[in-house]
Design a protein around this motif. Structure first.
Motif, PDB file in Angstrom:
ATOM      1  N   ARG A 130     -16.292 -28.425  59.031  1.00  0.00           N
ATOM      2  CA  ARG A 130     -15.573 -29.403  59.997  1.00  0.00           C
ATOM      3  C   ARG A 130     -14.274 -28.493  60.723  1.00  0.00           C
ATOM      4  NH1 ARG A 130     -17.169 -34.337  59.651  1.00  0.00           N
ATOM      5  NH2 ARG A 130     -18.303 -34.991  57.863  1.00  0.00           N
ATOM      6  N   ILE A 134     -14.559 -28.343  64.933  1.00  0.00           N
ATOM      7  CA  ILE A 134     -13.533 -29.469  65.537  1.00  0.00           C
ATOM      8  C   ILE A 134     -12.452 -28.680  65.929  1.00  0.00           C
ATOM      9  CG2 ILE A 134     -11.917 -31.344  65.265  1.00  0.00           C
ATOM     10  CD1 ILE A 134     -14.046 -32.463  62.802  1.00  0.00           C
ATOM     11  N   GLU A 135     -11.713 -27.703  65.362  1.00  0.00           N
ATOM     12  CA  GLU A 135     -10.545 -27.005  65.725  1.00  0.00           C
ATOM     13  C   GLU A 135     -10.794 -25.630  66.337  1.00  0.00           C
ATOM     14  OE1 GLU A 135      -7.763 -26.569  62.337  1.00  0.00           O
ATOM     15  OE2 GLU A 135      -8.315 -28.515  61.659  1.00  0.00           O
ATOM     16  N   LEU A 167     -22.076 -33.494  62.845  1.00  0.00           N
ATOM     17  CA  LEU A 167     -21.554 -32.784  63.832  1.00  0.00           C
ATOM     18  C   LEU A 167     -22.224 -32.397  65.065  1.00  0.00           C
ATOM     19  CD1 LEU A 167     -19.392 -30.585  61.609  1.00  0.00           C
ATOM     20  CD2 LEU A 167     -18.503 -32.473  63.138  1.00  0.00           C
ATOM     21  N   HIS A 329     -21.384 -29.195  71.449  1.00  0.00           N
ATOM     22  CA  HIS A 329     -20.179 -29.443  70.647  1.00  0.00           C
ATOM     23  C   HIS A 329     -19.257 -30.130  71.534  1.00  0.00           C
ATOM     24  CE1 HIS A 329     -16.572 -29.241  68.515  1.00  0.00           C
ATOM     25  NE2 HIS A 329     -16.003 -28.232  69.376  1.00  0.00           N
ATOM     26  N   GLN A 330     -18.900 -31.354  71.115  1.00  0.00           N
ATOM     27  CA  GLN A 330     -17.755 -32.102  71.830  1.00  0.00           C
ATOM     28  C   GLN A 330     -17.895 -32.536  73.241  1.00  0.00           C
ATOM     29  OE1 GLN A 330     -14.779 -32.989  70.159  1.00  0.00           O
ATOM     30  NE2 GLN A 330     -15.996 -32.797  68.365  1.00  0.00           N
TER      31      GLN A 330
END
Length: 335
Positions: A130, A134-135, A167, A329-330
């Motif tokens: 994660r 995420i970061e 994710l 991603h994102q």
């Protein structure tokens, strides 16, 4: 045509420095052999420390020579460190992932990354996945087919697989070893030559037959080395599913799960790549080189030359499939 390498290994400079200084995890060191540095694992495995592992400019030069525009970086598999203490493994994974993020930052138009995870501690592995996604903006994780005998389909590792599915990032399954495999594989470098594709095929077979893929329909998996022996022996799994009660843990015949995986092109044989494309479809195959290991291969022309692929198939394998697999991603749709 844009070319993306999905199977590209690194040993970040931070870890190299620790190997030189005697502070690397698990006692990994560097020694001089015929005037060149070699990585030495205490279990016996050793390999040349090529500059392309850790020097960004040298890596970019090697990619340019192979016609590779961008690469998805992952740590060299002997550095999975599944065999050390869980707390030490979690700390090491964080250091390695931060260092890989630094390599990406040095050439963001050329690199993206996959995380390494401390699978001996599934909760820590989920936390690190994660964090990296995420970061740090990582596009997935590289994992072994087992963690020191705990198979990837084991219930204890289900949270890691579920987190990847949640994710929307893939897991690249890559065999590993740090010493010779006992028995008949100990000679002739068979630990790698036959052991690696065998590990991959066993892992994928277990994920199918255990019902793990049924339980996690959103999980994406990339199998290196062309899926090992799996695509060639899928008919045998289907037969076993029909006639053996032990092989009926999945909802459908095993061949119906072939397209649940992606596969890289690293088979060292154009006929094998042709068979793979025919078996699973050109939309499930991605370029992989294994750079810079000596068991790697070159770029698109070397691996796919002479296969008579259509322009659409070639573009899919060269970059389209990788962008779809790693580019979600994102909300980011491009690699």
């Amino acid at each position: 045509m844009k070319v993306v390498d999905t199977h590209a290994h690194v040993i970040p400079q931070t870890l190299v420095d620790a190997m030189y200084d005697g502070g690397a995890p698990d006692g990994i060191t560097i020694t001089e052999q015929e005037g060149s540095p070699w990585v030495v694992h205490r279990q016996g495995y050793r390999y040349p420390l090529l500059a392309e592992f850790h020097d960004v400019q040298m890596r970019l030069k090697a990619m340019d020579a192979c016609g590779i525009d961008s690469a998805v970086l992952s740590v060299a598999p002997p550095l999975f460190l599944y065999w050390i203490e869980p707390a030490d493994a979690a700390a090491a994974a964080r250091i390695v992932n931060d260092a890989i993020a630094g390599m990406v930052a040095a050439a963001p138009s050329r690199f993206t990354a996959m995380a390494t995870l401390p699978l001996q501690d599934p909760r820590a592995a989920v936390d690190e996945l994660r964090r990296c996604v995420i970061e740090l903006g990582f596009r997935g994780a590289e994992v072994g087919p087992h963690a020191e005998g705990v198979q990837l389909d084991d219930e204890s590792l289900r949270p890691v697989l579920a987190a990847a599915a949640e994710l929307s990032v893939p897991l690249m399954v890559h065999p590993y070893y740090v010493g010779s495999t006992p028995g008949p594989l100990s000679d002739f470098y068979l630990t790698n030559l036959q052991g690696n594709p065998w590990q991959t095929a066993v892992c994928a077979s277990r994920l199918i037959l255990s019902g793990t893929l049924d339980a996690l329909p959103g999980l994406d998996l990339l199998l290196v080395h062309g899926g090992g022996h799996l695509p060639y022996q899928i008919g045998r799994l289907d037969h076993g599913h029909r006639v053996r009660p032990e092989a009926r843990g999945c909802a459908h015949p095993p061949s119906e799960y072939l397209r649940r995986f992606h596969y890289d092109t690293l088979t060292h044989g154009s006929a094998a790549v042709r068979f793979l494309v025919d078996q699973v479809g050109s939309d499930r195959v991605v370029l992989g080189t294994d750079m810079p290991f000596d068991m790697g291969a070159g770029g698109l022309d070397e691996q796919l030359g002479g296969l008579h692929l259509s322009a659409r198939e070639l573009e899919a394998i060269a970059h389209g499939n990788a962008e779809r697999l790693f580019g979600r991603h994102q909300g980011d749709d491009e690699l």
